[in-house]
Design a protein around this motif. Structure first.
Motif, short mmCIF file in Angstrom:
data_model
loop_
_atom_site.label_atom_id
_atom_site.label_comp_id
_atom_site.label_asym_id
_atom_site.label_seq_id
_atom_site.Cartn_x
_atom_site.Cartn_y
_atom_site.Cartn_z
N THR A 82 7.52 35.44 -5.10
CA THR A 82 8.57 34.65 -4.43
C THR A 82 8.63 33.25 -5.04
OG1 THR A 82 8.25 35.82 -2.34
CG2 THR A 82 9.35 33.67 -2.24
N THR A 83 9.81 32.84 -5.46
CA THR A 83 10.00 31.49 -5.97
C THR A 83 10.49 30.61 -4.84
OG1 THR A 83 10.49 32.26 -8.22
CG2 THR A 83 11.26 30.05 -7.63
N ALA A 84 9.68 29.63 -4.44
CA ALA A 84 9.98 28.79 -3.29
C ALA A 84 10.64 27.48 -3.69
CB ALA A 84 8.71 28.51 -2.50
N LEU A 85 10.36 26.99 -4.88
CA LEU A 85 11.00 25.79 -5.41
C LEU A 85 11.47 26.07 -6.83
CD1 LEU A 85 8.88 22.61 -4.48
CD2 LEU A 85 10.99 23.43 -3.40
N ARG A 86 12.68 25.59 -7.15
CA ARG A 86 13.25 25.85 -8.48
C ARG A 86 13.66 24.54 -9.15
NH1 ARG A 86 14.99 31.39 -8.46
NH2 ARG A 86 14.88 32.29 -6.36
N ASN A 87 12.83 24.05 -10.05
CA ASN A 87 13.19 22.93 -10.92
C ASN A 87 13.71 21.72 -10.13
OD1 ASN A 87 13.41 21.78 -13.52
ND2 ASN A 87 15.61 22.25 -13.60
N VAL A 88 12.93 21.28 -9.14
CA VAL A 88 13.33 20.16 -8.29
C VAL A 88 12.87 18.84 -8.92
CG1 VAL A 88 12.99 19.04 -6.05
CG2 VAL A 88 13.33 21.53 -6.18
N SER A 89 13.81 17.92 -9.09
CA SER A 89 13.50 16.58 -9.60
C SER A 89 14.06 15.55 -8.63
CB SER A 89 14.11 16.37 -10.99
OG SER A 89 13.53 17.25 -11.94
N LEU A 90 13.22 14.62 -8.19
CA LEU A 90 13.67 13.55 -7.31
C LEU A 90 12.63 12.43 -7.31
CD1 LEU A 90 11.95 13.74 -4.36
CD2 LEU A 90 13.31 15.83 -4.22
N SER A 91 13.09 11.24 -6.93
CA SER A 91 12.20 10.08 -6.82
C SER A 91 12.40 9.44 -5.46
CB SER A 91 12.50 9.06 -7.92
OG SER A 91 12.20 9.57 -9.20
N ILE A 92 11.32 9.11 -4.80
CA ILE A 92 11.35 8.46 -3.49
C ILE A 92 10.62 7.13 -3.63
CG2 ILE A 92 10.56 8.60 -1.10
CD1 ILE A 92 10.80 11.68 -1.39
N ALA B 225 0.81 -1.21 0.00
CA ALA B 225 0.00 0.00 0.00
C ALA B 225 0.85 1.26 0.00
CB ALA B 225 -0.92 0.01 1.20
N SER B 226 2.16 1.13 0.29
CA SER B 226 3.01 2.32 0.31
C SER B 226 3.25 2.80 -1.11
CB SER B 226 4.35 2.00 0.98
OG SER B 226 4.16 1.72 2.34
N TRP B 227 3.32 4.12 -1.26
CA TRP B 227 3.41 4.70 -2.60
C TRP B 227 4.76 5.38 -2.82
CZ3 TRP B 227 -1.90 7.65 -2.89
CH2 TRP B 227 -2.92 6.72 -3.12
N PRO B 228 5.22 5.40 -4.07
CA PRO B 228 6.39 6.21 -4.42
C PRO B 228 5.99 7.66 -4.62
CG PRO B 228 5.58 5.09 -6.37
CD PRO B 228 4.71 4.64 -5.22
N ILE B 229 6.98 8.53 -4.61
CA ILE B 229 6.79 9.97 -4.87
C ILE B 229 7.79 10.37 -5.94
CG2 ILE B 229 6.91 12.30 -3.88
CD1 ILE B 229 6.40 10.97 -1.12
N ARG B 230 7.34 11.16 -6.90
CA ARG B 230 8.25 11.60 -7.95
C ARG B 230 7.96 13.06 -8.32
NH1 ARG B 230 8.37 11.43 -13.78
NH2 ARG B 230 10.51 11.25 -14.54
N LEU B 231 9.00 13.88 -8.26
CA LEU B 231 8.91 15.27 -8.72
C LEU B 231 9.79 15.40 -9.95
CD1 LEU B 231 8.26 15.43 -5.55
CD2 LEU B 231 8.87 17.84 -5.76
N ASP B 232 9.26 16.03 -10.98
CA ASP B 232 10.01 16.22 -12.22
C ASP B 232 9.97 17.70 -12.60
OD1 ASP B 232 11.31 15.99 -14.64
OD2 ASP B 232 9.74 14.84 -15.65
N GLY B 233 11.08 18.38 -12.37
CA GLY B 233 11.17 19.80 -12.70
C GLY B 233 10.15 20.66 -11.98
N ALA B 234 9.84 20.30 -10.73
CA ALA B 234 8.79 21.01 -9.99
C ALA B 234 9.29 22.38 -9.51
CB ALA B 234 8.33 20.18 -8.79
N SER B 235 8.52 23.40 -9.84
CA SER B 235 8.80 24.76 -9.38
C SER B 235 7.54 25.37 -8.82
CB SER B 235 9.32 25.63 -10.54
OG SER B 235 10.55 25.15 -11.04
N VAL B 236 7.72 26.23 -7.81
CA VAL B 236 6.58 26.94 -7.20
C VAL B 236 6.95 28.41 -7.07
CG1 VAL B 236 5.17 27.25 -5.13
CG2 VAL B 236 5.75 24.94 -5.91
N THR B 237 6.15 29.26 -7.69
CA THR B 237 6.27 30.71 -7.51
C THR B 237 4.96 31.22 -6.94
OG1 THR B 237 7.82 30.91 -9.38
CG2 THR B 237 6.70 32.92 -8.64
N TYR B 238 5.03 31.86 -5.79
CA TYR B 238 3.82 32.36 -5.14
C TYR B 238 3.33 33.64 -5.83
CZ TYR B 238 4.52 28.96 -1.40
OH TYR B 238 4.65 27.80 -0.69
N PRO B 239 2.05 34.00 -5.61
CA PRO B 239 1.49 35.19 -6.26
C PRO B 239 2.28 36.48 -6.01
CG PRO B 239 -0.28 33.86 -5.33
CD PRO B 239 1.01 33.24 -4.87
N ASN B 240 3.00 36.55 -4.87
CA ASN B 240 3.79 37.76 -4.59
C ASN B 240 5.12 37.79 -5.33
OD1 ASN B 240 5.35 35.92 -3.23
ND2 ASN B 240 5.08 36.83 -1.19
#
Length: 275
Positions: A34-44, A17-32
């Motif tokens: 501010t860029t909080a994440l920059r092109n993060v790629s990883l697999s768990i 039942a446990s799941w993997p996690i995968r981020l591919d080029g994930a970025s987050v820029t808030y409405p103000n």
């Protein structure tokens, strides 16, 4: 004392039942802007116990909240088990969150309500809308909630008002609430930041034990280097929203932490210095 990796090898294998996690080029820029994440790629992988380490403002909380859709990515993708989180909304997003347990720094308990009812909240995602609306628990829900409290050693406090508990006890109830969801992924956002050193170690040991015994995928945000080394098998380091370290936690050197922090190590970077 054995390492977390050795203890994990001695425990049960990751549950199906446990799941993997995968981020591919994930970025987050808030409405103000501010860029909080920059092109993060990883697999768990399923069943991994991973710490996310960085200073305040490094993007740790943003990263962990992209996994359950609390913070949407502005570019790239986030995949959790069978879900592509970045494309979810409405019912499908609620489904995902039902499979992802979340533990907060501030506990997020209803202080005037007893421990049992706080834990039972974790079952609402699996209940019908009518049961959830009126807070009606099935016999199965009640049993799962009680077993979750037993798993964290809080069954004797089942009818105690949450507001009268110590900080460590509150965090254990929060863990039980997340466990009662029967999650496939467990997220913990700075779960020991408000606790004294002995209690912080106890809570981290509890998370590690539960992760190993249940084969859970666990992702925990930390800023203290000794906790990351002692209780997690893998460490991800963030600085200014960028991935700057990804490797075995136990083998992370002081130089690795200085790279993550972007400065020399200071006394407050170790839990023992706060006792």
């Amino acid at each position: 004392m054995s390492t977390p990796a050795e203890r994990a090898e001695a425990g049960v294998a990751p549950a199906s039942a446990s799941w993997p996690i995968r981020l591919d080029g994930a970025s987050v820029t808030y409405p103000n802007g501010t860029t909080a994440l920059r092109n993060v790629s990883l697999s768990i992988s399923p069943g991994e116990m991973v710490s996310v380490v960085g200073l305040s403002g490094s993007g740790k909380s943003t990263l962990i909240r992209t996994i359950n859709g609390l913070v949407p990515v502005t570019s790239g993708t986030v995949e959790v088990g069978p879900y592509t989180v970045s494309g979810l909304s409405g019912r499908r997003l609620r489904e995902l969150r039902g499979h992802v347990g979340m533990i907060f720094q501030g506990f997020n308990l209803a202080e005037r309500v007893d421990v049992y009812r706080n834990t039972l909240v974790g079952r609402f995602a699996s209940s019908s809308w009518l049961r959830s609306l009126f807070g009606i628990a099935s016999a199965e829900d009640r049993e799962i909630a009680l077993r979750s409290l037993e798993a964290v050693g809080m069954l004797d406090k089942v009818w105690t008002r949450a507001g009268s508990l110590s900080g460590g006890q509150k965090q254990r109830v929060a863990i039980a609430r997340a466990l009662s969801q029967k999650p496939s992924v467990m997220l913990a956002d700075e779960p020991v930041a408000s606790l004294d050193p002995p209690t912080a170690h106890a809570v981290m040991a509890e998370l590690e034990r539960i992760g190993v015994e249940r084969g859970l995928t666990v992702l925990v945000n930390l800023h203290l280097m000794d906790l990351a080394r002692d209780y997690t098998t893998r460490m991800i380091g963030l600085r200014a929203g960028e991935l700057v370290y990804d490797g075995p936690a136990a083998k992370a050197t002081d130089a690795d932490f200085e790279q993550i922090y972007g400065r020399r190590i200071q006394p407050q970077d170790r839990l023992g210095a706060e006792s």
